[in-house]
Write an enzyme that holds these catalytic residues in place. Sequence first.
Site, PDB file in Angstrom:
ATOM      1  N   CYS A  86       0.838  -1.198   0.000  1.00  0.00           N
ATOM      2  CA  CYS A  86       0.000   0.000   0.000  1.00  0.00           C
ATOM      3  C   CYS A  86       0.876   1.253   0.000  1.00  0.00           C
ATOM      4  CB  CYS A  86      -1.006  -0.041   1.156  1.00  0.00           C
ATOM      5  SG  CYS A  86      -2.345   1.175   0.970  1.00  0.00           S
ATOM      6  N   HIS A 190      -3.754  -4.858  -0.220  1.00  0.00           N
ATOM      7  CA  HIS A 190      -3.338  -5.362   1.088  1.00  0.00           C
ATOM      8  C   HIS A 190      -3.344  -6.893   1.078  1.00  0.00           C
ATOM      9  CE1 HIS A 190      -3.281  -1.623   3.497  1.00  0.00           C
ATOM     10  NE2 HIS A 190      -4.183  -1.209   2.617  1.00  0.00           N
ATOM     11  N   GLU A 192      -2.489  -8.761   3.430  1.00  0.00           N
ATOM     12  CA  GLU A 192      -2.943  -9.214   4.748  1.00  0.00           C
ATOM     13  C   GLU A 192      -4.450  -9.185   4.884  1.00  0.00           C
ATOM     14  OE1 GLU A 192      -2.417  -4.737   5.270  1.00  0.00           O
ATOM     15  OE2 GLU A 192      -1.550  -6.349   4.080  1.00  0.00           O
TER      16      GLU A 192
END
Length: 211
Positions: A86, A190, A192
């Site tokens: 990001c 992202h 994650e």
Amino acid sequence: MAVVVVDYGAGNLKSAAKALMEAAKGTGVEVAVTADPAAVARADRIVLPGVGAFADCKAGLEAHAGLIEALNEAVLAKQRPFLGICVGMQLMATLGIEYGEHKGLDWIEGKVVRLTPNDPTLKIPQIGWNNLSPSTHPVLRGLPQDADAYFVHSYHFVAARDADVLSRIDYGGPVVAAVGRDNLIGVQFHPEKSQAVGLRLLADFLKWQPS
């Protein structure tokens, strides 16, 4: 193998580290979260997370004495594999145009500018899932052909060289989703938060051997 997640106060730091630890299970890879320049300089792989404004994240790095120098040593001089996430990807650019002009790390030539979709119904920031274009890059080519990843951003990377663009999405026009060259890769989305797609990407980053 030691993987360092750079700790400079980024909002997605803990979730990025947790996802990396999950991707590293059973591999013997050690994941550490640190702001220690010496640890960054000797790391085998480096991950730079980031959320929020470009200028704030750059200031966060600058607030830790020696940290940017250690990143340059490990990533540019020693050619350690690097992943920016990001705003961590955006910081790889030459310049960020957000509330003024702010210098980036200048690892990949380009600017970070505000998203301007050609569809007025599309909201800024972009929040949600989007389909990645296929890529032949070793960290991305193992993803499904219809891979969706999770994005939260108001600004995007405009690369000076098309060869540095690894993947795009469509959000009222083409938007860069990943950039990279040599031992560098950055993703606007992202991992994650991208479930199985994100874990696969992180696992492939941990195995990646840049040529």
